[in-house]
Design an enzyme around this catalytic site. Structure first.
Site, PDB file in Angstrom:
ATOM      1  N   TYR A  72       0.757  -1.207   0.090  1.00 57.47           N
ATOM      2  CA  TYR A  72      -0.080   0.229  -0.333  1.00 57.47           C
ATOM      3  C   TYR A  72       1.176   1.212   0.173  1.00 57.47           C
ATOM      4  CZ  TYR A  72      -4.439   2.419   0.932  1.00 57.47           C
ATOM      5  OH  TYR A  72      -5.485   3.033   0.530  1.00 57.47           O
ATOM      6  N   THR A 182     -22.212  -5.164  -5.742  1.00 57.70           N
ATOM      7  CA  THR A 182     -22.555  -5.592  -4.120  1.00 57.70           C
ATOM      8  C   THR A 182     -21.887  -4.926  -2.984  1.00 57.70           C
ATOM      9  OG1 THR A 182     -20.852  -7.450  -4.582  1.00 57.70           O
ATOM     10  CG2 THR A 182     -24.073  -7.216  -4.825  1.00 57.70           C
TER      11      THR A 182
END
Length: 376
Positions: A72, A182
């Site tokens: 990250y 979703t």
């Protein structure tokens, strides 16, 4: 005697409880659970000068896992502040806390307030946390536990995606198209858009229970229409059926991409001229594929979105976003996320270090959204 009295006044009048945190000193892209360890310590900062926070709940986000993996772009500094042998950082970027004590003269916070960190990399996977600056905390009194624990990432991302890049005309037939329909962010996007009078076309993966999932997304979360990835990539569908779904004078002005690959190109093709596609994730781990013709001849703007960097540039924007979301939750325009969350309980009094570590590891490895809830 005077010197002794002075010394007593200088000594701390408050003491910290024992802190227990999930720390890491290294990274492992193959199995990030191996770098986590539970560590108990007493903070080195002065108790009288610090805001003491008790953790109520924290989610396990993809960005948290990516930090443990070492992939990250934003990571906390590893330090020796936690009385470890090697420099370490506390895992976690998001969570909700209760204010337990404040320094004398602090007027912005009161004992009992619920707060969340304004910035990332604060280390939220812990039972207690200290803070020196009340300005780095945002009050979220009145929210339910699961909303408060997840509003800083999913909620703020969804709200800013909808509101910060397009000037909407609610009287028109204007649309957002998004993949990963979703996902937690997508479910909030459809609700925020609905409140703005903007319609949403949500794309979801093909599945056996497609009709059931589509119905829930439309009826519970406000999606105007749900289609499959097969339909999304079908040129005949886009030519013949999609115009009927969109209706007359439709303007598909914004595409939200968190998948990449073929899916990103397919939603980009549905945009009107001079439309905007925002990429805020890459679930497929495939590059964003945008047809050259859309960039040259249709004026497509393809931009990246990252809530962490946005907040660094403009902290007030996140504070304002949280305030707006709190009003929407209060008005019943947004559904609390509890139904979509897997709860992991951390019994602070009964669970030993091994049990806590195993529970968090299971949350990291499980599908869906997990939130660790502390039982005090």
């Amino acid at each position: 005697m005077q010197a002794l009295n002075t010394t007593k006044r200088l000594m701390s009048t408050k003491q910290f409880p024992l802190f227990k945190s999930l720390l890491y000193s290294s990274h492992d892209p193959a199995d990030c659970t191996q770098v986590l360890k539970v560590h108990s310590y007493t903070p080195k900062v002065g108790a009288d000068e610090s805001i003491l926070l008790r953790t109520l709940a924290f989610p396990i986000n993809p960005s948290d896992i990516n930090q443990l993996q070492g992939v990250y772009p934003s990571v906390p500094e590893k330090t020796l502040d936690y009385s470890t042998e090697k420099p370490a950082a506390i895992a976690g970027n998001e969570g909700v806390f209760e204010v337990m004590s404040v320094p004398q003269g602090e007027r912005r916070l009161a004992v009992g307030d619920w707060v969340i960190p304004l910035y990332s990399n604060t280390g939220t996977w812990t039972n207690y946390q200290t803070c020196r600056d009340a300005g780095t905390l945002v009050k979220v009194n009145g929210l339910d536990l699961y909303t408060a624990a997840t509003i800083a990432v999913n909620g703020c991302t969804a709200y800013q995606l909808v509101n910060d890049y397009v000037q909407w005309d609610p009287s028109g037939n204007e649309w957002i198209v998004q993949n990963a329909g979703t996902s937690a962010v997508s479910k909030i996007v459809t609700q925020v858009a609905q409140a703005r009078g903007v319609k949403t076309l949500s794309v979801i993966r093909d599945r056996e229970n497609f009709a059931e999932v589509a119905k829930e997304l439309e009826e519970r979360y406000g999606a105007t229409k749900v289609i499959s990835e097969t339909q999304n990539n079908d040129k005949d569908f886009s030519k013949d059926e999609l115009p009927v779904i969109l209706g007359p004078n439709a303007r598909v002005r914004l595409a939200l991409n968190s998948v990449g690959g073929k899916s990103s190109g397919a939603i980009a093709r549905k945009l009107e001229r001079d439309g905007t596609m925002l990429t805020y994730g890459g679930m497929s781990r495939q590059p964003v594929t945008v047809p050259t013709t859309l960039l040259i001849f249709n004026g497509l703007k393809s931009l990246g979105y990252w809530i962490t960097e946005n907040t660094k540039r403009n902290p007030q924007s996140k504070i304002d976003t949280i305030s707006a979301l709190m009003r929407m939750y209060g008005d019943g325009q947004l559904q609390p996320p509890e139904a979509d969350i897997k709860k992991i309980e951390w019994d602070v009094q009964k669970m030993n270090d091994e049990q806590l570590l195993e529970a968090v590891k299971n949350g990291i490895q499980s599908n869906g959204k997990s939130v660790v809830v502390l039982k005090w």
